[in-house]
Design a protein around this motif. Structure first.
Motif, PDB file in Angstrom:
ATOM      1  N   PRO A 164      -6.246   0.010   7.774  1.00 21.57           N
ATOM      2  CA  PRO A 164      -5.516   1.100   7.923  1.00 21.57           C
ATOM      3  C   PRO A 164      -6.399   2.217   7.318  1.00 21.57           C
ATOM      4  CG  PRO A 164      -4.230  -0.610   6.874  1.00 21.57           C
ATOM      5  CD  PRO A 164      -5.439  -1.163   7.041  1.00 21.57           C
ATOM      6  N   GLN A 182      -5.529   3.655   3.771  1.00 26.06           N
ATOM      7  CA  GLN A 182      -5.742   2.811   2.763  1.00 26.06           C
ATOM      8  C   GLN A 182      -7.523   2.768   2.277  1.00 26.06           C
ATOM      9  OE1 GLN A 182      -4.066  -1.096   2.372  1.00 26.06           O
ATOM     10  NE2 GLN A 182      -2.437  -0.475   3.646  1.00 26.06           N
ATOM     11  N   VAL A 185       0.243  10.814   3.029  1.00 23.90           N
ATOM     12  CA  VAL A 185       0.645   9.528   2.105  1.00 23.90           C
ATOM     13  C   VAL A 185       1.960   9.459   1.810  1.00 23.90           C
ATOM     14  CG1 VAL A 185       0.323   8.915  -0.565  1.00 23.90           C
ATOM     15  CG2 VAL A 185      -1.588   9.917   0.776  1.00 23.90           C
ATOM     16  N   GLY A 208       4.258   9.784   3.996  1.00 23.19           N
ATOM     17  CA  GLY A 208       5.018   9.479   5.163  1.00 23.19           C
ATOM     18  C   GLY A 208       5.641  10.430   6.180  1.00 23.19           C
ATOM     19  N   PRO A 220      -4.674   2.592  -3.333  1.00 21.04           N
ATOM     20  CA  PRO A 220      -4.237   2.154  -2.163  1.00 21.04           C
ATOM     21  C   PRO A 220      -3.000   1.097  -2.507  1.00 21.04           C
ATOM     22  CG  PRO A 220      -6.201   1.343  -2.097  1.00 21.04           C
ATOM     23  CD  PRO A 220      -6.387   2.198  -3.185  1.00 21.04           C
ATOM     24  N   GLU A 221      -3.185   0.006  -3.197  1.00 24.20           N
ATOM     25  CA  GLU A 221      -2.200  -0.850  -3.805  1.00 24.20           C
ATOM     26  C   GLU A 221      -1.020  -0.230  -4.478  1.00 24.20           C
ATOM     27  OE1 GLU A 221      -3.846  -3.986  -6.004  1.00 24.20           O
ATOM     28  OE2 GLU A 221      -4.925  -5.068  -4.479  1.00 24.20           O
ATOM     29  N   ILE A 242       0.025   3.206  -4.215  1.00 22.21           N
ATOM     30  CA  ILE A 242       0.844   4.132  -3.353  1.00 22.21           C
ATOM     31  C   ILE A 242       1.418   3.383  -2.032  1.00 22.21           C
ATOM     32  CG2 ILE A 242       0.492   5.935  -1.500  1.00 22.21           C
ATOM     33  CD1 ILE A 242      -1.655   7.045  -3.448  1.00 22.21           C
ATOM     34  N   TYR A 243       0.932   2.325  -1.558  1.00 21.89           N
ATOM     35  CA  TYR A 243       1.263   1.439  -0.550  1.00 21.89           C
ATOM     36  C   TYR A 243       2.121   0.316  -0.679  1.00 21.89           C
ATOM     37  CZ  TYR A 243      -0.983   4.286   3.036  1.00 21.89           C
ATOM     38  OH  TYR A 243      -1.640   5.755   3.767  1.00 21.89           O
ATOM     39  N   ASN A 244       2.108  -0.067  -2.174  1.00 22.54           N
ATOM     40  CA  ASN A 244       2.767  -1.091  -2.648  1.00 22.54           C
ATOM     41  C   ASN A 244       2.318  -2.553  -1.827  1.00 22.54           C
ATOM     42  OD1 ASN A 244       4.501  -2.304  -4.439  1.00 22.54           O
ATOM     43  ND2 ASN A 244       6.285  -1.999  -3.087  1.00 22.54           N
TER      44      ASN A 244
END
Length: 438
Positions: free
Chosen positions: A171, A174, A241, A243, A433-434, A436-438
């Motif tokens: 991605p 990310q 970010v 969405g 990235p972890e 924000i994107y969980n």
């Protein structure tokens, strides 16, 4: 012939073609097509066609011309002039302050364009003459501009990370987020090095007392120049970010915002617009041809099972640990970077390295940051570092090639130190990235 021998033959043939002066996409694509036909007969002709169709269907590819256009708009319309004036009046009265401000300028420029070339052009045409005129050491400031411009391929929106995402199938969002903290860390280490050098020897970067005489109202007005790149960056990243927009939509927003800013500041002319569009078309087409060739080359490797064979060679037959293999990969990037650009390096080794990194258990997002930092180092290492020749072409006559080579030594050391830190502490790149994107 064994899989290892076929893989070695393909790489050797490709490198021979590159050394003979052939185009990167032609060398890679030709070897892929010839190997496919030799291995699988007429059925192998579907591999180049399949690679082209895969590229045409890859929707995020549309981001590439958008970011390239945005970078050229900001570079050609000289929107960075006010930014440099801002750093001049705010940091000039500190010893080495203007050089430290130049690194800050490069970070903001990187957040607007994602290209090392644009940062180098701005630094060499705006910052370098001012630094030399004010008595800064020519060797130090030459290294400052080269090192600062290299941040353009690490700080988002990095075009190099977009290419890595295409080839590694990761991605883009990310990867961008993963490059923010390492990019700021490297910039901070550059600034710390400049501050220490100028504290030890103030003659390298004399304080500019006229900067302290600028009225506060003028300082506040110029501070607004720093809002522009942050606003462009925010218009792209915040909706993406959260969405609200796709990656392609965000890239279009960024390109339109940069164009609107240049028009509102009355820096955009028809001639500049034509220059930006022509350069965007040329570079975008070059990237597309290279990606098509890389996809075809990778398909042949997948069909050969060469990745499994190389993994077996390194881990079982040679007994190397995963970390030793990773370090050897990074060293090979630095060696290749002495005579190849970042795109050529990526497409040559991606079919082998990226699957191997995944098979060894490493995170491919983290490895994308390592690759990019290693590319920055390769950009600045003799004899054929990309940034070295760009600086030689843009520098004034009093700065010779020897000066340029000497200037990069401490900054390459800082980059290597940053690379080691990111390798030892992967969460520096991965936590954002972890989060924000969980």
């Amino acid at each position: 012939m064994s899989q290892e021998h076929i893989a070695i033959f393909m790489f050797a043939s490709m490198m021979l073609m590159l050394f003979s002066g052939q185009r990167v996409f032609g060398a890679i694509g030709a070897i892929a097509a010839i190997a496919a036909m030799a291995l699988w007969g007429t059925g192998g002709q579907d591999i180049p066609f399949s690679a082209a169709m895969k590229l045409m269907k890859w929707y995020p590819l549309l981001t590439l011309p958008m970011f390239i256009f945005m970078g050229y708009v900001l570079s050609e319309s000289r929107l960075a002039d006010d930014l440099y004036r801002m750093f001049h009046v705010w940091f000039g009265d500190v010893s080495g302050g203007l050089a430290m401000g130049t690194i800050g300028l490069m970070v903001l420029i990187s957040a607007m364009n994602g290209l090392s070339v644009a940062g180098m052009a701005i630094g060499a045409t705006i910052a370098l003459p001012e630094l030399l005129k004010r008595g800064y050491d020519k060797i130090m400031v030459t290294g400052v501009i080269q090192a600062g411009s290299s941040l353009g391929i690490l700080v988002p929106p990095s075009v190099v990370l977009v290419l890595y995402a295409m080839i590694a199938r990761q991605p883009v969002g990310q990867l961008w987020l993963a490059g923010i903290v390492p990019g700021l860390l490297m910039a901070a280490m550059f600034i710390l090095y400049i501050w220490i050098r100028c504290r030890i020897n103030p003659k390298l970067g004399p304080a500019l007392h006229e900067a302290g005489n600028v009225p506060r109202s003028e300082k506040i007005r110029l501070l607004g120049a720093g809002i522009l790149p942050l606003a462009i960056f925010a218009t792209m990243m915040v909706p993406f970010v959260n969405g609200w927009t796709s990656l392609v939509e965000s890239s279009a927003i960024g390109a339109l915002t940069a164009l609107a800013a240049s028009i509102l500041k009355r820096r955009m002319t028809w001639k500049i617009f034509q220059t930006c569009t022509r350069q965007t078309l040329g570079i975008s087409c070059m990237f597309m041809w290279i990606i098509v060739a890389a996809l075809g080359f990778g398909a042949v490797f997948d069909g050969l099972g060469a990745v499994k064979a190389m993994e077996n060679l390194f881990t079982e037959q040679m007994g190397l640990s995963p970390w030793m293999i990773l370090i050897l990969m990074q060293l090979s990037f630095i060696i290749m970077g002495t005579f190849l650009d970042d795109t050529a390096m990526l497409v040559i080794v991606a079919p082998l390295y990226v699957p191997l990194v995944g098979a060894l258990g490493f995170d491919l997002i983290w490895y994308g940051v390592l690759y990019t930092i290693t590319t920055q180092i390769a950009y600045m290492t003799p004899p054929f570092g990309y940034n070295l020749f760009l600086m030689r072409a843009m520098a004034p006559p009093e700065i010779g090639l020897r000066d340029i080579y000497r200037s990069i030594v401490p900054f390459v050391g800082v980059m290597v130190l940053t690379l080691i830190i990111i390798m030892l502490f992967p969460q520096i790149a991965l936590w954002l990235p972890e989060a924000i994107y969980n």
